[in-house]
Design a protein around this motif. Sequence first.
Motif, PDB file in Angstrom:
ATOM      1  N   MET A  81       0.825  -1.203   0.000  1.00  0.00           N
ATOM      2  CA  MET A  81       0.000   0.000   0.000  1.00  0.00           C
ATOM      3  C   MET A  81       0.861   1.256   0.000  1.00  0.00           C
ATOM      4  N   LEU A  82       1.933   1.230   0.764  1.00  0.00           N
ATOM      5  CA  LEU A  82       2.823   2.381   0.830  1.00  0.00           C
ATOM      6  C   LEU A  82       3.420   2.679  -0.538  1.00  0.00           C
ATOM      7  N   GLU A  83       3.711   1.650  -1.291  1.00  0.00           N
ATOM      8  CA  GLU A  83       4.366   1.823  -2.589  1.00  0.00           C
ATOM      9  C   GLU A  83       3.393   2.098  -3.731  1.00  0.00           C
ATOM     10  N   SER A  84       2.155   1.581  -3.625  1.00  0.00           N
ATOM     11  CA  SER A  84       1.277   1.594  -4.797  1.00  0.00           C
ATOM     12  C   SER A  84       0.207   2.678  -4.797  1.00  0.00           C
ATOM     13  N   ALA A  85      -0.085   3.296  -3.662  1.00  0.00           N
ATOM     14  CA  ALA A  85      -1.124   4.324  -3.624  1.00  0.00           C
ATOM     15  C   ALA A  85      -0.739   5.499  -4.519  1.00  0.00           C
ATOM     16  N   VAL A  86      -1.736   6.182  -5.031  1.00  0.00           N
ATOM     17  CA  VAL A  86      -1.496   7.239  -6.015  1.00  0.00           C
ATOM     18  C   VAL A  86      -0.738   8.416  -5.407  1.00  0.00           C
ATOM     19  N   THR A  87      -1.169   8.885  -4.241  1.00  0.00           N
ATOM     20  CA  THR A  87      -0.491  10.019  -3.603  1.00  0.00           C
ATOM     21  C   THR A  87       0.203   9.564  -2.334  1.00  0.00           C
ATOM     22  N   THR A  88       1.134  10.363  -1.873  1.00  0.00           N
ATOM     23  CA  THR A  88       1.870  10.022  -0.658  1.00  0.00           C
ATOM     24  C   THR A  88       0.955  10.013   0.552  1.00  0.00           C
ATOM     25  N   ARG A  89       0.061  10.986   0.621  1.00  0.00           N
ATOM     26  CA  ARG A  89      -0.881  11.022   1.749  1.00  0.00           C
ATOM     27  C   ARG A  89      -1.733   9.764   1.783  1.00  0.00           C
ATOM     28  N   GLN A  90      -2.254   9.366   0.640  1.00  0.00           N
ATOM     29  CA  GLN A  90      -3.051   8.144   0.566  1.00  0.00           C
ATOM     30  C   GLN A  90      -2.219   6.924   0.956  1.00  0.00           C
ATOM     31  N   ALA A  91      -0.964   6.914   0.547  1.00  0.00           N
ATOM     32  CA  ALA A  91      -0.085   5.781   0.840  1.00  0.00           C
ATOM     33  C   ALA A  91       0.133   5.626   2.339  1.00  0.00           C
ATOM     34  N   ILE A  92       0.435   6.725   3.007  1.00  0.00           N
ATOM     35  CA  ILE A  92       0.702   6.660   4.441  1.00  0.00           C
ATOM     36  C   ILE A  92      -0.567   6.331   5.207  1.00  0.00           C
ATOM     37  N   SER A  93      -1.681   6.925   4.808  1.00  0.00           N
ATOM     38  CA  SER A  93      -2.958   6.629   5.473  1.00  0.00           C
ATOM     39  C   SER A  93      -3.322   5.153   5.318  1.00  0.00           C
ATOM     40  N   ALA A  94      -3.203   4.626   4.107  1.00  0.00           N
ATOM     41  CA  ALA A  94      -3.542   3.217   3.870  1.00  0.00           C
ATOM     42  C   ALA A  94      -2.630   2.295   4.663  1.00  0.00           C
ATOM     43  N   ALA A 100      -3.168  -0.967  11.695  1.00  0.00           N
ATOM     44  CA  ALA A 100      -4.143  -0.936  12.784  1.00  0.00           C
ATOM     45  C   ALA A 100      -5.026  -2.175  12.759  1.00  0.00           C
ATOM     46  N   GLU A 101      -5.413  -2.587  11.556  1.00  0.00           N
ATOM     47  CA  GLU A 101      -6.205  -3.814  11.425  1.00  0.00           C
ATOM     48  C   GLU A 101      -5.392  -5.021  11.866  1.00  0.00           C
ATOM     49  N   ASN A 102      -4.128  -5.088  11.430  1.00  0.00           N
ATOM     50  CA  ASN A 102      -3.276  -6.220  11.805  1.00  0.00           C
ATOM     51  C   ASN A 102      -3.040  -6.276  13.309  1.00  0.00           C
ATOM     52  N   TYR A 103      -2.845  -5.115  13.924  1.00  0.00           N
ATOM     53  CA  TYR A 103      -2.520  -5.071  15.351  1.00  0.00           C
ATOM     54  C   TYR A 103      -3.674  -5.511  16.233  1.00  0.00           C
ATOM     55  N   THR A 104      -4.885  -5.550  15.700  1.00  0.00           N
ATOM     56  CA  THR A 104      -6.059  -5.869  16.516  1.00  0.00           C
ATOM     57  C   THR A 104      -6.799  -7.105  16.001  1.00  0.00           C
ATOM     58  N   ARG A 105      -6.133  -7.937  15.227  1.00  0.00           N
ATOM     59  CA  ARG A 105      -6.785  -9.126  14.687  1.00  0.00           C
ATOM     60  C   ARG A 105      -7.000 -10.177  15.772  1.00  0.00           C
ATOM     61  N   MET A 197      -3.471  12.009  10.336  1.00  0.00           N
ATOM     62  CA  MET A 197      -3.576  12.418   8.933  1.00  0.00           C
ATOM     63  C   MET A 197      -4.108  13.845   8.808  1.00  0.00           C
ATOM     64  N   ALA A 198      -4.859  14.306   9.812  1.00  0.00           N
ATOM     65  CA  ALA A 198      -5.322  15.698   9.803  1.00  0.00           C
ATOM     66  C   ALA A 198      -4.158  16.670   9.934  1.00  0.00           C
ATOM     67  N   SER A 199      -3.023  16.167  10.380  1.00  0.00           N
ATOM     68  CA  SER A 199      -1.819  17.003  10.520  1.00  0.00           C
ATOM     69  C   SER A 199      -1.008  17.076   9.228  1.00  0.00           C
ATOM     70  N   TRP A 200      -1.427  16.371   8.199  1.00  0.00           N
ATOM     71  CA  TRP A 200      -0.651  16.280   6.970  1.00  0.00           C
ATOM     72  C   TRP A 200      -0.295  17.644   6.385  1.00  0.00           C
ATOM     73  N   ASP A 201      -1.289  18.513   6.213  1.00  0.00           N
ATOM     74  CA  ASP A 201      -1.019  19.801   5.579  1.00  0.00           C
ATOM     75  C   ASP A 201      -0.035  20.642   6.386  1.00  0.00           C
ATOM     76  N   VAL A 202      -0.166  20.585   7.700  1.00  0.00           N
ATOM     77  CA  VAL A 202       0.782  21.320   8.540  1.00  0.00           C
ATOM     78  C   VAL A 202       2.190  20.788   8.346  1.00  0.00           C
ATOM     79  N   LEU A 203       2.306  19.483   8.279  1.00  0.00           N
ATOM     80  CA  LEU A 203       3.624  18.865   8.153  1.00  0.00           C
ATOM     81  C   LEU A 203       4.274  19.155   6.802  1.00  0.00           C
ATOM     82  N   VAL A 204       3.499  19.062   5.733  1.00  0.00           N
ATOM     83  CA  VAL A 204       4.115  19.182   4.406  1.00  0.00           C
ATOM     84  C   VAL A 204       4.162  20.626   3.891  1.00  0.00           C
ATOM     85  N   HIS A 205       3.225  21.467   4.357  1.00  0.00           N
ATOM     86  CA  HIS A 205       3.158  22.849   3.860  1.00  0.00           C
ATOM     87  C   HIS A 205       3.563  23.890   4.898  1.00  0.00           C
TER      88      HIS A 205
END
Length: 212
Positions: A81-94, A100-105, A197-205
């Motif tokens: 997911m990190l490598e294939s998502a279209v944007t960097t934000r989408q990649a990190i979020s995915a 999170a899903e794996n950690y709580t299985r 992820m709500a912090s993304w814009d602050v971090l990158v811009h």
Amino acid sequence: MRKNNEMERGRPRGFDRDQALHKAMEVFWERGYEGTSLSDLTDAMGIERPSLYSAFGCKEALFREAIDLYNRTESPAAQKMLESAVTTRQAISAMLHNYAENYTRPGKPPGCMIVLAALLGTPQNRKVRDHLANHRRQGHEALRRRIETGKKAGDVPASADAAAIAGFYSTILEGLSIKARDGASRKVLTAIIDGAMASWDVLVHGRPDGRV
């Protein structure tokens, strides 16, 4: 009749090394490196100590193999997911949501084995902690490279500090593991990710509205 070398070393007939390694991984994942005794391992693996030593060498060598197995079996989907998502934000979020899903299985130890297995311990096990720290640094580096790729693609500003952003999200990822081990649900982890992820814009811009 002379026994063959395998039997002389104490390994029983029908010994399945891969299956035993998987059992060992789950014990280390649940109890940590120092919290796992040789008796814990042999009981879970269904073998005697001579067989463990013959097949894996020692507890530390077995642990390193278990970490490699964990990486091969528990991380590929998130890394893809990190490598294939279209944007960097989408990649990190995915990636974060997948972990999170794996950690709580159900049926799996909560949290990340690499984060939790040996954060603290005795001086003689420093090499084990260093080994895991190196794996965590590799995770940080994978994030940094993905952000640099985003800069080249134009979805991350050229002025963004890739190392700092990677440090922030790798810290979030490690925190999710600890929260999961403390019993947090997937819903709780998802809320944490949404905040991160709500912090993304602050971090990158540098500004919440995305303007420099």
